[in-house]
Design a protein around this motif. Structure first.
Motif, PDB file in Angstrom:
ATOM      1  N   ARG A   3       5.362  -9.943   0.246  1.00 52.84           N
ATOM      2  CA  ARG A   3       6.001  -8.468   0.618  1.00 52.84           C
ATOM      3  C   ARG A   3       5.818  -7.017   0.183  1.00 52.84           C
ATOM      4  N   VAL A   4       5.491  -6.933  -1.189  1.00 47.46           N
ATOM      5  CA  VAL A   4       5.185  -5.495  -1.856  1.00 47.46           C
ATOM      6  C   VAL A   4       3.763  -5.059  -0.316  1.00 47.46           C
ATOM      7  N   LEU A   5       3.001  -5.786  -0.429  1.00 45.22           N
ATOM      8  CA  LEU A   5       1.514  -5.750   0.641  1.00 45.22           C
ATOM      9  C   LEU A   5       2.580  -5.779   2.248  1.00 45.22           C
ATOM     10  N   HIS A   6       2.791  -6.406   2.489  1.00 50.40           N
ATOM     11  CA  HIS A   6       3.223  -5.930   3.897  1.00 50.40           C
ATOM     12  C   HIS A   6       4.192  -5.008   3.827  1.00 50.40           C
ATOM     13  N   ALA A   7       4.959  -4.408   3.251  1.00 49.39           N
ATOM     14  CA  ALA A   7       4.983  -2.977   3.216  1.00 49.39           C
ATOM     15  C   ALA A   7       4.289  -1.865   3.160  1.00 49.39           C
ATOM     16  N   LEU A   8       3.343  -2.013   2.602  1.00 48.56           N
ATOM     17  CA  LEU A   8       2.338  -0.871   1.998  1.00 48.56           C
ATOM     18  C   LEU A   8       1.439  -1.087   3.785  1.00 48.56           C
ATOM     19  N   GLU A   9       0.628  -2.071   4.108  1.00 50.05           N
ATOM     20  CA  GLU A   9       0.553  -2.400   5.103  1.00 50.05           C
ATOM     21  C   GLU A   9       1.025  -1.480   6.501  1.00 50.05           C
ATOM     22  N   ARG A  10       2.268  -1.772   6.476  1.00 44.88           N
ATOM     23  CA  ARG A  10       2.901  -1.193   7.800  1.00 44.88           C
ATOM     24  C   ARG A  10       3.035   0.367   7.140  1.00 44.88           C
ATOM     25  N   LEU A  11       3.656   0.949   6.245  1.00 50.71           N
ATOM     26  CA  LEU A  11       3.320   2.269   5.688  1.00 50.71           C
ATOM     27  C   LEU A  11       1.752   2.785   6.093  1.00 50.71           C
ATOM     28  N   ALA A  12       0.540   1.937   5.274  1.00 46.69           N
ATOM     29  CA  ALA A  12      -0.600   2.786   5.885  1.00 46.69           C
ATOM     30  C   ALA A  12      -1.209   2.906   7.382  1.00 46.69           C
ATOM     31  N   ALA A  13      -0.438   2.059   8.423  1.00 45.60           N
ATOM     32  CA  ALA A  13      -0.679   2.045   9.723  1.00 45.60           C
ATOM     33  C   ALA A  13      -0.544   3.364  10.318  1.00 45.60           C
ATOM     34  N   ASP A  14       0.496   4.077   9.564  1.00 42.61           N
ATOM     35  CA  ASP A  14       1.619   4.586  10.369  1.00 42.61           C
ATOM     36  C   ASP A  14      -0.016   6.111  10.444  1.00 42.61           C
ATOM     37  N   PRO A  15      -0.281   6.476  11.093  1.00 42.99           N
ATOM     38  CA  PRO A  15      -1.056   7.863  11.367  1.00 42.99           C
ATOM     39  C   PRO A  15      -0.971   8.529  10.922  1.00 42.99           C
ATOM     40  N   ARG A  16       1.006   9.203  10.665  1.00 46.02           N
ATOM     41  CA  ARG A  16       1.672  10.426  10.242  1.00 46.02           C
ATOM     42  C   ARG A  16       1.509  10.080   8.424  1.00 46.02           C
ATOM     43  N   ASN A  17       0.947   9.148   7.947  1.00 45.84           N
ATOM     44  CA  ASN A  17       1.463   8.933   6.540  1.00 45.84           C
ATOM     45  C   ASN A  17      -0.476   8.758   6.209  1.00 45.84           C
ATOM     46  N   GLN A  62      -9.742  -5.952  -5.617  1.00 44.00           N
ATOM     47  CA  GLN A  62      -9.580  -7.129  -5.091  1.00 44.00           C
ATOM     48  C   GLN A  62      -7.959  -7.367  -4.637  1.00 44.00           C
ATOM     49  N   HIS A  63      -7.123  -6.397  -5.513  1.00 37.23           N
ATOM     50  CA  HIS A  63      -5.605  -6.913  -4.822  1.00 37.23           C
ATOM     51  C   HIS A  63      -5.303  -5.789  -3.674  1.00 37.23           C
TER      52      HIS A  63
END
Length: 825
Positions: free
Chosen positions: A578-592, A607-608
């Protein structure tokens, strides 16, 4: 307070067995409408109310609150067992046995009052309380044996709190007792919630209700709760034997303040919270679940005025004459104890026998009057042993006309009790573990004119109060025997001197003073809790609104303690999906632009987290950086002299060899000494010593700094820290890959002192709009920080981040604080 000062009693009607037999006839004939299919007593219970014996100090505190203060007081307490109710069941069983040939269903010993009986009992109790000016809310508990609600508290908790370990078992019975204990506490919570008003103070008493503060905290988050434990609190090494140790500690920590009888008990409790729960603490507080719980010491007293009135009555004087007539010319030693292993009755008898051996000339002139009452648990063997020792002493030193030990295994009337205390020449209290022995305090008041000394065990909770008593080690029978002799032959002037000091202390440190002190300190604690330095919880709706209105967003997250909970083994702190999922969604936004700024080394982060697209990484507190969109790492310490590491490793190795569980982590630009797996208290002590050593030897020679983290020390180059990285990320922020810009939304989160560098740096950047800059520390609101907001733990962090990207349930089961209700059951 778990018991009302009144108890319900019933008398079984003389014709009870005949009534039951008639009911059984109805069942046998098939006429079950009137009986509900089982034999029942057609008459209502003849209930009466009488004052409950014992707990006089506690009931005096309640009386003082009602009549001697401006507090509007309501007592919520259990009714206790109905006296003689079992006789009613016995009549049922007798009738059932007499008619067994009719094959009727067996009678179940199920405690239950009818609705009419319940209402009558409630009315009787409330009327009895009203006559004394009290307001009570009785808690009725039904089902099974009446005594089931005491079982866990008195068969498991009480022995362990007094350093008594139970026999090994399969634990099945204890599990049943635990469920009843939970229901018992929940029943109190239900009643309290029914009558609670905002601003009320809830004062919880003793070990029967250790879960209640946390249950109330969940139901009434803003309630003011104080807890006082009248029993001792054992060393954490003993407390850890309890299978429900975490639940009990967490239950108590729902309070705003917890009071104990003695400093050693408070120290043991804080140590247990540190060792069992891993909570940070000081000598006077524990940080738990986002709040600071105050820990303090309040030695209880007695109602000296009531004792003075009760001891000076005609009935008491008549009993004094009777006692003196029974033992003419004898020195009277008095003891009054529960018959259990912690009260030291066996040790007392051994010491008295040693006294008889050492001073045979005094045997005929001294009598020991020992009054005992039933124990909570484990008393059969004790009772047998006591009787054997008494028989041996009386057989060896007694005569036809004289018995040196007089044992009364019974509850004695109040008039007899005070008469005994007044005629005694010496009080002998040899507890091997005790909370607060009020007998010694009452004895001091009763000896106002006679000046009889008191011999007191150094292990009693009263020992810290009565410093002018004659202290003994109850295990040293020779020492106690000598103290008995010295007390009996003490000069009158010395007796008067000791009594004057003791009497002054007891009559000034009364139950009234105890109540006032506890409530005053609780109010003071609550006031300090509301001070402006308390960091508010993160305003998520505000953050979300600022986030949506921004187009240039910068995120900076610490890792350990922020995105992942702190664990004993650093390698086990792996990010959950769930942590990885939240970071992926956040980083995928070009405004972020999203960065992990951690003390971890490059290998761990790579590694992680290295696979997440457009995620920036900073390792070793800013010594290494992997820019967004790049696979290459930048070494910001490339030209720095690293020869200092050898000196640091040598010092760390010295302390590692002397601190079991500690280990060294060598990074490329920093060296860290971890003591997370060591004894918490000793590890922290060694860390302070190690830090002083480093600051006196290494930092004067090299341009490095020593940073104290959570259960670790780290030495790193001084010019690189998280604050410098935060400033660099703001200054170098670009839009579209080339255009410099200032972020219009910043979220920076971290949990320890290294993250404070980021918070301070962001506050000093003039170009930033501070209303759009959210600095968030992870920990309690009372934590000293430069951050503007706080969240309790890593689960709340992930939940907050998840909400920004539409993941509302992202924080479920992420190393969060306990889900208390489910854990209880």
């Amino acid at each position: 307070m778990n018991l009302l000062p009144y108890e319900l009693c019933t008398d079984v009607p003389p014709d009870a067995t005949d009534v039951f037999s008639a009911a059984l006839d109805e069942v046998a004939s098939g006429d079950t409408e009137s009986t509900g299919g089982a034999p029942a007593l057609s008459q209502e219970l003849p209930l009466t109310v009488r004052h409950r014996r014992g707990n006089s100090a506690l009931y005096s505190s309640q009386s003082f609150l009602e009549t001697g203060t401006s507090w509007e007081t309501v007592l919520v307490a259990w009714t206790g067992e109905i006296i003689n109710y079992e006789d009613r069941i016995a009549a049922q069983l007798a009738a059932a046995t007499a008619r067994a040939g009719n094959h009727v269903a067996p009678v179940v010993n199920e405690f239950k009052l009818s609705e009419a009986e319940h209402d009558k009992a409630k009315s009787l109790l409330e009327d009895a309380a009203a006559k004394s000016g009290s307001t009570i809310v009785p808690v009725f508990l039904y089902g099974g044996e009446q005594g089931r609600w005491r079982a866990y508290a008195e068969q498991v908790l009480w022995p362990l709190l007094h350093y008594i370990l139970g026999e090994p078992s399969d634990g099945m019975e204890e599990k049943k007792w635990w469920l009843d204990y939970v229901k018992f506490n929940e029943a109190f919570a239900d009643k309290i919630c029914e009558i609670y008003k905002p601003g009320d103070i809830i004062w919880v008493h003793d070990y029967h209700l250790l879960l209640l503060p946390q249950i109330l905290r969940q139901r009434l988050p803003k309630a003011y709760i104080g807890t006082f434990l009248h029993a001792p609190f054992p060393s954490s090494e003993y407390f850890r034997y309890l299978t429900k140790r975490r639940e009990l500690l967490e239950g108590m920590l729902g309070s705003n303040m917890i009071g104990f009888q003695a400093y050693s008990y408070s120290r043991h409790f804080i140590s247990a919270c540190t060792r069992v729960l891993g909570f940070e603490s000081t000598s006077s507080s524990v940080d738990a679940f986002g709040a600071r719980v105050a820990i303090d010491v309040f030695p209880i007293g007695i109602d000296a005025g009531r004792v003075q009135r009760d001891m000076d009555t005609d009935a008491v004087r008549e009993n004094m004459v009777a006692i003196r007539d029974l033992y003419p010319g004898k020195k009277i030693i008095v003891g009054r104890d529960r018959l259990d292993s912690v009260r030291g009755v066996i040790q007392k008898l051994h010491a008295f026998e040693m006294f008889c051996q050492m001073y045979p000339e005094m045997v005929e002139h001294v009598v020991l009057i020992q009054v005992t009452s039933p124990a909570y648990a484990h008393s059969a063997k004790i009772e047998k042993k006591v009787n054997e020792i008494i028989a041996h002493i009386n057989g060896t030193y007694g005569m036809l006309h004289f018995t040196p030990v007089q044992h009364y295994p019974q509850q004695i009337a109040r008039d007899e009790y005070f008469a005994l205390l007044r005629v005694a020449d010496l009080a002998l209290i040899t507890s091997v573990r005790d909370g607060m022995n009020t007998t010694s305090l009452e004895y001091v008041v009763c000896q106002r004119d006679s000046h009889g000394p008191v011999i007191l065990s150094e292990f009693s909770g009263t020992a810290g109060m009565l410093t002018d008593a004659i202290m003994v080690n109850p295990w040293d029978s020779v020492g106690v025997a000598k103290a008995i002799h010295a007390s009996l032959v003490m000069k009158p002037e010395r007796k008067a001197e000791l009594e004057a000091k003791l009497y002054k202390h007891v009559t000034t440190h009364t139950i009234q003073a105890w109540v006032s002190q506890f409530l005053s300190q609780l109010v003071l604690t609550l006031a300090s809790y509301d001070h402006s330095h308390m960091t508010p919880v993160l305003d998520r709706p505000l953050m979300h609104a600022k986030y949506l209105s921004a187009s240039r967003r910068l995120f900076m997250f610490d890792y350990d303690g922020t995105l992942a909970p702190i664990v004993k083994e650093p390698s086990a702190a792996i990010p959950q999906q769930r942590v990885l999922h939240a970071l992926e969604r956040l980083a995928a936004d070009p405004r972020n632009q999203v960065w992990i700024i951690s003390g971890r080394d490059q290998a761990f982060l790579e590694q992680h987290l290295g696979h997440i697209y457009r995620l920036g990484l900073s390792a070793e507190h800013g010594c290494f950086m992997r820019p967004i969109g790049s696979d290459a790492w930048l070494n910001l310490t490339e030209t720095f002299d690293m020869s200092w590491q050898k000196d640091v490793i040598d010092i760390f190795q010295y302390y590692t060899e002397r601190t079991q569980g500690a280990f060294i982590e060598r990074k490329r630009a920093a060296v860290t000494w971890h003591y997370r797996r060591a004894d918490p208290e000793y590890g922290a002590f060694q860390a302070r010593e190690c830090q002083n050593h480093l600051e006196n030897t290494v930092t004067p020679k090299y341009d490095v700094e020593v940073m104290a983290g959570k259960a670790n020390l780290e030495v790193r180059p001084r010019f690189v820290n998280k604050g410098e990285i935060a400033k660099r990320l703001v200054v170098d922020y670009v839009v579209g890959g080339t255009t410099p810009a200032t972020p219009d939304f910043i979220l920076c989160m971290g949990d320890d002192s290294t993250d404070e560098d980021m918070f301070r740096a962001l506050r000093k950047i003039d170009e930033l709009d501070q209303d759009r800059t959210f600095t968030v520390t992870i920990g309690p609101s009372s934590k000293m920080t430069t951050a503007i907001w706080h969240l309790i733990d890593s689960a709340e962090v992930v939940k907050s981040v998840g909400e920004l990207v539409g993941l509302g349930d992202v924080a479920q089961e992420i190393g969060s604080s306990i889900v208390y209700e489910s854990r209880l059951h």
